[in-house]
Design a protein around this motif. Structure first.
Motif, PDB file in Angstrom:
ATOM      1  N   TYR A 119      47.565  58.181   5.954  1.00 30.67           N
ATOM      2  CA  TYR A 119      48.148  57.110   6.778  1.00 30.67           C
ATOM      3  C   TYR A 119      47.097  56.070   7.164  1.00 30.67           C
ATOM      4  CZ  TYR A 119      52.315  60.088   7.106  1.00 30.67           C
ATOM      5  OH  TYR A 119      53.417  60.833   6.824  1.00 30.67           O
ATOM      6  N   LYS A 120      45.867  56.513   7.298  1.00 30.30           N
ATOM      7  CA  LYS A 120      44.780  55.583   7.608  1.00 30.30           C
ATOM      8  C   LYS A 120      44.593  54.587   6.458  1.00 30.30           C
ATOM      9  CE  LYS A 120      41.431  57.719  10.052  1.00 30.30           C
ATOM     10  NZ  LYS A 120      40.213  58.572   9.949  1.00 30.30           N
ATOM     11  N   VAL A 121      44.600  55.094   5.235  1.00 36.33           N
ATOM     12  CA  VAL A 121      44.450  54.202   4.078  1.00 36.33           C
ATOM     13  C   VAL A 121      45.674  53.298   3.933  1.00 36.33           C
ATOM     14  CG1 VAL A 121      44.083  54.088   1.567  1.00 36.33           C
ATOM     15  CG2 VAL A 121      43.001  55.902   2.897  1.00 36.33           C
ATOM     16  N   LEU A 122      46.840  53.873   4.169  1.00 33.92           N
ATOM     17  CA  LEU A 122      48.076  53.081   4.081  1.00 33.92           C
ATOM     18  C   LEU A 122      48.071  51.956   5.116  1.00 33.92           C
ATOM     19  CD1 LEU A 122      51.044  52.544   3.200  1.00 33.92           C
ATOM     20  CD2 LEU A 122      51.737  54.401   4.723  1.00 33.92           C
ATOM     21  N   ASN A 123      47.581  52.289   6.323  1.00 33.26           N
ATOM     22  CA  ASN A 123      47.382  51.278   7.366  1.00 33.26           C
ATOM     23  C   ASN A 123      48.637  50.457   7.652  1.00 33.26           C
ATOM     24  OD1 ASN A 123      45.996  49.822   9.261  1.00 33.26           O
ATOM     25  ND2 ASN A 123      45.065  48.408   7.783  1.00 33.26           N
ATOM     26  N   TYR A 124      49.713  51.157   8.026  1.00 33.44           N
ATOM     27  CA  TYR A 124      50.969  50.477   8.342  1.00 33.44           C
ATOM     28  C   TYR A 124      51.663  51.243   9.462  1.00 33.44           C
ATOM     29  CZ  TYR A 124      55.402  48.101   7.562  1.00 33.44           C
ATOM     30  OH  TYR A 124      56.537  47.344   7.723  1.00 33.44           O
ATOM     31  N   ASP A 125      52.253  50.534  10.405  1.00 34.86           N
ATOM     32  CA  ASP A 125      52.935  51.217  11.508  1.00 34.86           C
ATOM     33  C   ASP A 125      54.307  51.722  11.042  1.00 34.86           C
ATOM     34  OD1 ASP A 125      53.939  52.204  13.788  1.00 34.86           O
ATOM     35  OD2 ASP A 125      53.816  50.349  14.962  1.00 34.86           O
TER      36      ASP A 125
END
Ligand SMILES: [Zn+2]
Length: 309
Positions: A119-125
């Motif tokens: 989720y950190k790499v995806l970086n989207y709420d």
């Protein structure tokens, strides 16, 4: 229905994997006498002579750990089983999903650490995405009780929120970060042709599981689906040096199929097909469990384990 196994050696423990002791215990729980050899199961099934207590064991995805961990147990107990294999691996090329799994299981402290990194790499709420899909998440939990809520959320993001390409890009970035080279593990993860030949020679039944193992086979066109199964059938037939019309069984990759799939399999002469869950899926036109000879229900080993504990 079995997939992954682990041992103390190259086959590391992963989500849903079992070791040989678990495997013995599951067989004991089912009762050795209730387990039929694959060919007997097939014959009895065709003649509609199966009793309520009679089952068979199936292994999907041609995973090397099945040869190294499960096969010795099968030999010890003299059980012949079904092995459903996808065939792209015999041409040296596979979809990345098995590599992704291996990476997820071996390069992080635990699966939640993997999810956090992802989720950190995806970086989207994703808050509103999860909110919108609350009902689906609840339904999935009922259908697949052995998944945790974070497993279900991750699968939803992977399968529905992201395109396959976006998902793979994130994973490849993570590979790089951890210096993970998937093809180093090819031999540890997948069958070789000789494994297939050995199984066949020892009386296990080899069946189809598509060529590329698409996640959503049902979304492919009729011709694309046909190509998946025609290629799979001819490769298995080649490797085993066995006529195509002697290969009669299959299981649906990820349980994904539609009416086109069933027609294609029928045309190919398949006479026994397995699903991946026990419940009725009305959206597939199912009216009952074991809806047709190409939709025979299977119980995931994880659900059997849960019942035992
Ligand atoms: Zn599969």
């Amino acid at each position: 229905m079995f997939h992954h196994f682990h041992d103390d050696g190259i086959h590391t423990k992963g989500q849903g994997s079992i070791d040989k002791d678990d495997f013995y215990k599951i067989i004991n729980f089912i009762g050795r006498n209730n387990i039929l050899d694959a060919d007997i199961f097939y014959e009895k099934f065709k003649k509609n002579k199966l009793r309520n207590n009679e089952v068979c064991l199936t292994f999907d995805d041609a995973l090397k750990c099945q040869i190294d961990v499960a096969l010795p147990v099968l030999e010890d107990l003299q059980i012949k089983s079904f092995f459903f294999v996808y065939t792209s691996m015999f041409q040296g090329k596979v979809d990345n999903f098995e590599f992704f799994r291996y990476f997820r299981m071996n390069y992080f402290e635990n699966v939640d650490e993997f999810y956090n990194n992802f989720y950190k790499v995806l970086n989207y709420d994703l808050k509103s995405f999860f909110e919108k899909n609350r009902f689906i998440i609840e339904q999935t939990k009922i259908k697949f009780p052995h998944y945790s809520i974070s497993d279900i959320k991750f699968r939803l993001v992977r399968n529905n929120f992201l395109t396959k390409r976006q998902y793979e890009e994130i994973m490849f970035l993570m590979f790089k970060e951890k210096q993970f080279n998937p093809y180093d593990y090819y031999k540890n993860l997948f069958f070789e042709k000789s494994d297939l030949q050995t199984l066949n020679k020892n009386g296990h039944l080899i069946g189809l599981h598509s060529h590329n193992h698409p996640t959503h086979l049902e979304k492919l066109s009729y011709d694309e689906q046909k190509n998946e199964y025609v290629r799979c059938l001819s490769l298995i037939s080649d490797i085993l040096n066995k006529p195509k019309d002697e290969i009669k069984s299959m299981s649906h990759p990820c349980g994904s199929y539609n009416q086109d799939t069933l027609q294609i399999l029928k045309n190919l002469g398949i006479e026994l097909g397995f699903k991946q869950i026990m419940s009725i899926e009305p959206e597939k036109g199912m009216k009952k469990v074991n809806n047709s000879y190409l939709e025979v229900a299977r119980q995931d080993h994880a659900d059997i384990l849960r019942r035992m504990n």
